[in-house]
Scaffold this motif. Structure first.
Motif, mmCIF file in Angstrom:
data_model
loop_
_atom_site.group_PDB
_atom_site.id
_atom_site.type_symbol
_atom_site.label_atom_id
_atom_site.label_comp_id
_atom_site.label_asym_id
_atom_site.label_seq_id
_atom_site.Cartn_x
_atom_site.Cartn_y
_atom_site.Cartn_z
ATOM 1 N N CYS B 23 0.940 -0.933 0.318
ATOM 2 C CA CYS B 23 0.121 0.279 0.121
ATOM 3 C C CYS B 23 1.045 1.352 0.136
ATOM 4 O O CYS B 23 1.731 1.537 0.460
ATOM 5 C CB CYS B 23 -0.997 -0.036 1.143
ATOM 6 S SG CYS B 23 -1.777 1.714 1.180
ATOM 7 N N ARG B 24 1.199 1.785 -1.177
ATOM 8 C CA ARG B 24 1.462 3.211 -1.125
ATOM 9 C C ARG B 24 0.548 4.520 -1.160
ATOM 10 O O ARG B 24 -0.352 4.396 -1.721
ATOM 11 C CB ARG B 24 2.118 3.652 -2.826
ATOM 12 C CG ARG B 24 3.269 2.337 -2.113
ATOM 13 C CD ARG B 24 4.674 2.063 -3.665
ATOM 14 N NE ARG B 24 5.267 1.033 -3.488
ATOM 15 C CZ ARG B 24 6.266 0.444 -3.082
ATOM 16 N NH1 ARG B 24 7.175 1.988 -2.461
ATOM 17 N NH2 ARG B 24 7.197 0.145 -3.084
ATOM 18 N N THR B 32 -0.183 7.316 9.099
ATOM 19 C CA THR B 32 -0.551 6.398 9.564
ATOM 20 C C THR B 32 -2.089 4.944 8.693
ATOM 21 O O THR B 32 -1.848 6.124 7.996
ATOM 22 C CB THR B 32 -2.098 6.863 10.410
ATOM 23 O OG1 THR B 32 -1.315 7.662 11.889
ATOM 24 C CG2 THR B 32 -3.099 5.380 11.185
ATOM 25 N N MET B 33 -1.148 4.279 8.489
ATOM 26 C CA MET B 33 -2.139 3.603 7.677
ATOM 27 C C MET B 33 -3.080 2.313 8.342
ATOM 28 O O MET B 33 -2.902 1.716 9.055
ATOM 29 C CB MET B 33 -1.250 2.494 6.520
ATOM 30 C CG MET B 33 -0.185 4.177 6.252
ATOM 31 S SD MET B 33 1.168 2.920 4.771
ATOM 32 C CE MET B 33 1.056 4.141 3.166
ATOM 33 N N PHE B 34 -3.929 2.106 7.483
ATOM 34 C CA PHE B 34 -4.732 1.725 8.479
ATOM 35 C C PHE B 34 -5.556 -0.082 6.764
ATOM 36 O O PHE B 34 -5.156 0.219 5.960
ATOM 37 C CB PHE B 34 -6.293 2.012 8.140
ATOM 38 C CG PHE B 34 -6.678 2.719 9.146
ATOM 39 C CD1 PHE B 34 -6.096 4.614 8.010
ATOM 40 C CD2 PHE B 34 -6.667 3.299 10.312
ATOM 41 C CE1 PHE B 34 -5.956 5.410 8.873
ATOM 42 C CE2 PHE B 34 -6.345 4.527 11.384
ATOM 43 C CZ PHE B 34 -5.838 5.433 10.333
ATOM 44 N N ILE B 93 -8.285 -4.113 2.152
ATOM 45 C CA ILE B 93 -7.491 -2.530 1.252
ATOM 46 C C ILE B 93 -7.225 -1.753 2.080
ATOM 47 O O ILE B 93 -7.323 -1.852 3.531
ATOM 48 C CB ILE B 93 -9.866 -1.770 1.360
ATOM 49 C CG1 ILE B 93 -10.250 -2.418 0.133
ATOM 50 C CG2 ILE B 93 -9.835 -0.054 1.192
ATOM 51 C CD1 ILE B 93 -11.771 -1.987 0.419
ATOM 52 N N CYS B 94 -6.910 -0.882 1.728
ATOM 53 C CA CYS B 94 -5.797 -0.570 2.948
ATOM 54 C C CYS B 94 -6.026 0.960 2.966
ATOM 55 O O CYS B 94 -6.721 1.932 1.499
ATOM 56 C CB CYS B 94 -4.208 -0.476 2.777
ATOM 57 S SG CYS B 94 -3.604 0.749 1.265
ATOM 58 N N SER B 95 -5.655 2.588 3.405
ATOM 59 C CA SER B 95 -6.453 3.203 3.796
ATOM 60 C C SER B 95 -5.149 4.644 4.388
ATOM 61 O O SER B 95 -3.692 3.231 5.115
ATOM 62 C CB SER B 95 -7.260 4.024 4.188
ATOM 63 O OG SER B 95 -7.549 3.299 5.870
ATOM 64 N N ALA B 96 -5.006 5.616 4.169
ATOM 65 C CA ALA B 96 -3.560 6.156 4.646
ATOM 66 C C ALA B 96 -4.450 7.780 4.448
ATOM 67 O O ALA B 96 -5.035 8.172 4.467
ATOM 68 C CB ALA B 96 -2.479 6.618 3.482
ATOM 69 N N THR B 105 -9.341 12.607 8.165
ATOM 70 C CA THR B 105 -9.668 11.970 6.585
ATOM 71 C C THR B 105 -8.682 10.741 5.738
ATOM 72 O O THR B 105 -7.497 10.747 5.740
ATOM 73 C CB THR B 105 -9.619 12.941 5.119
ATOM 74 O OG1 THR B 105 -10.890 13.950 5.374
ATOM 75 C CG2 THR B 105 -10.342 12.483 3.376
ATOM 76 N N GLN B 106 -9.295 9.861 5.754
ATOM 77 C CA GLN B 106 -8.757 8.591 5.621
ATOM 78 C C GLN B 106 -8.853 8.667 3.431
ATOM 79 O O GLN B 106 -9.411 8.764 3.173
ATOM 80 C CB GLN B 106 -9.052 7.301 5.979
ATOM 81 C CG GLN B 106 -8.951 7.422 6.957
ATOM 82 C CD GLN B 106 -9.599 5.740 8.048
ATOM 83 O OE1 GLN B 106 -9.370 4.771 7.271
ATOM 84 N NE2 GLN B 106 -10.023 6.062 8.862
ATOM 85 N N TYR B 107 -7.593 8.243 2.752
ATOM 86 C CA TYR B 107 -7.633 8.655 1.963
ATOM 87 C C TYR B 107 -7.098 6.557 0.873
ATOM 88 O O TYR B 107 -6.541 5.435 2.088
ATOM 89 C CB TYR B 107 -6.543 9.324 0.738
ATOM 90 C CG TYR B 107 -6.863 10.410 1.130
ATOM 91 C CD1 TYR B 107 -5.801 10.965 2.007
ATOM 92 C CD2 TYR B 107 -7.880 11.187 0.160
ATOM 93 C CE1 TYR B 107 -6.264 12.126 2.421
ATOM 94 C CE2 TYR B 107 -7.819 12.519 1.007
ATOM 95 C CZ TYR B 107 -7.121 13.435 2.038
ATOM 96 O OH TYR B 107 -6.933 14.147 1.897
ATOM 97 N N PHE B 108 -8.668 5.730 0.114
ATOM 98 C CA PHE B 108 -8.649 4.682 0.229
ATOM 99 C C PHE B 108 -7.411 4.303 -0.783
ATOM 100 O O PHE B 108 -7.616 4.690 -1.953
ATOM 101 C CB PHE B 108 -9.874 3.728 0.696
ATOM 102 C CG PHE B 108 -10.529 4.286 2.001
ATOM 103 C CD1 PHE B 108 -10.760 5.618 2.117
ATOM 104 C CD2 PHE B 108 -9.986 2.940 2.000
ATOM 105 C CE1 PHE B 108 -11.737 5.030 3.928
ATOM 106 C CE2 PHE B 108 -11.188 3.122 3.418
ATOM 107 C CZ PHE B 108 -11.293 4.045 4.539
ATOM 108 N N GLY B 109 -6.911 2.431 -0.665
ATOM 109 C CA GLY B 109 -6.406 2.115 -2.366
ATOM 110 C C GLY B 109 -8.197 2.070 -3.226
ATOM 111 O O GLY B 109 -9.072 1.676 -2.151
ATOM 112 N N PRO B 110 -7.070 1.092 -3.885
ATOM 113 C CA PRO B 110 -8.617 0.695 -4.603
ATOM 114 C C PRO B 110 -9.268 -1.178 -3.807
ATOM 115 O O PRO B 110 -9.565 -1.629 -4.649
ATOM 116 C CB PRO B 110 -8.020 0.627 -6.572
ATOM 117 C CG PRO B 110 -6.269 0.401 -5.626
ATOM 118 C CD PRO B 110 -6.106 1.610 -4.825
ATOM 119 N N GLY B 111 -7.774 -1.593 -3.810
ATOM 120 C CA GLY B 111 -8.057 -3.307 -2.682
ATOM 121 C C GLY B 111 -7.258 -4.026 -3.826
ATOM 122 O O GLY B 111 -6.526 -3.887 -4.277
ATOM 123 N N THR B 112 -7.269 -5.330 -3.021
ATOM 124 C CA THR B 112 -6.510 -6.033 -3.681
ATOM 125 C C THR B 112 -7.020 -7.754 -3.395
ATOM 126 O O THR B 112 -7.654 -7.975 -1.661
ATOM 127 C CB THR B 112 -4.768 -6.160 -2.796
ATOM 128 O OG1 THR B 112 -4.060 -5.643 -3.629
ATOM 129 C CG2 THR B 112 -4.839 -7.672 -3.012
#
Lengths: 115, 117
Positions: B23-24, B32-34, B93-96, B105-112
């Motif tokens: 997750c980048r 912080t990443m989730f 799914i990750c978020s950062a 606000t968390q910004y989310f990745g597209p998922g794996t």
């Protein structure tokens, strides 16, 4: 403990019609409330959030939501649906829980917009 | 701005093998990443929270020895599913977040999407 209930896993509207996506929450502390949208093969995008202050919150793409404490609701609306609004919508709540905070999501509502 | 990527977007592996998901945060530094897990037609469930340079905080019921999280830099967090089994198949799914408060606000990745055979 916090929880979120989204009424209706699927909602279908005609283009130009009102969009109403329902969200009810349960929280033992003053909640922070969020609506996220997920387009196919993309990540979740924040539409709007309520923390404190004005209970009517305006977000991106013409969406808005109203925090109603008495009804424990945070319904999402848009006056006129557009084809590009077709997506999955998630309501989420956060607050302090056991000394830590986390987002608790509803199961999502898939919005279909018919031409 | 505020783009989060995940790699791979989907992976199929054999039971017993380990899988690493990256997750980048591409255009900001993520304090912080989730990591979340999403089952079909169900909610996103928070698995763990990681802060750069420190150990991840796992949610109750999540096996930390099975789901290894590393947040070695301000732009990269990895989730390794060790000795994967079919029941680990899911959408991850990750978020950062550039801030430390979870309600920011968390910004989310597209998922794996992970499929374990």
């Amino acid at each position: 403990a916090q929880s979120v209930t989204q009424l209706g896993s699927h909602v279908s509207v005609s283009e130009g019609a009102l969009v109403l996506l329902r969200c009810n929450y349960s929280s033992s502390v003053p909640p922070y409330l969020f609506w996220y949208v997920q387009y196919p093969n993309q990540g979740l995008q924040l539409l709007l959030k309520y923390t404190t202050g004005a209970t009517l919150v305006k977000g991106i793409n013409g969406f808005e939501a109203e925090f109603k404490k008495s009804e424990t609701s945070f319904h999402l609306t848009k006056p006129s649906a557009h084809m590009s609004d077709a997506a999955e919508y998630f309501c989420a709540v956060s607050g302090t829980q056991g000394g830590s905070e986390k987002l608790v999501f509803g199961k999502g509502t898939k919005l279909t917009v018919n031409p | 701005g505020a783009v989060v990527s995940q790699h791979p977007s989907w992976v199929i592996c054999k039971s017993g093998t380990s899988v690493k998901i990256e997750c980048r945060s591409l255009d900001f530094q993520a304090t912080t990443m989730f990591w979340y897990r999403q089952f079909p037609k169900q909610s996103l469930m928070l698995m763990a929270t990681s802060n750069e340079g420190s150990k991840a905080t796992y949610e109750q019921g999540v096996e930390k020895d099975k789901f290894l999280i590393n947040h070695a830099s301000l732009t990269l967090s990895t989730l390794t599913v060790t000795s994967a089994h079919p029941e680990d198949s899911s959408f991850y799914i990750c978020s950062a977040s550039p801030w430390t408060h979870l309600t920011d606000t968390q910004y989310f990745g597209p998922g794996t999407r992970l499929t374990v055979l």
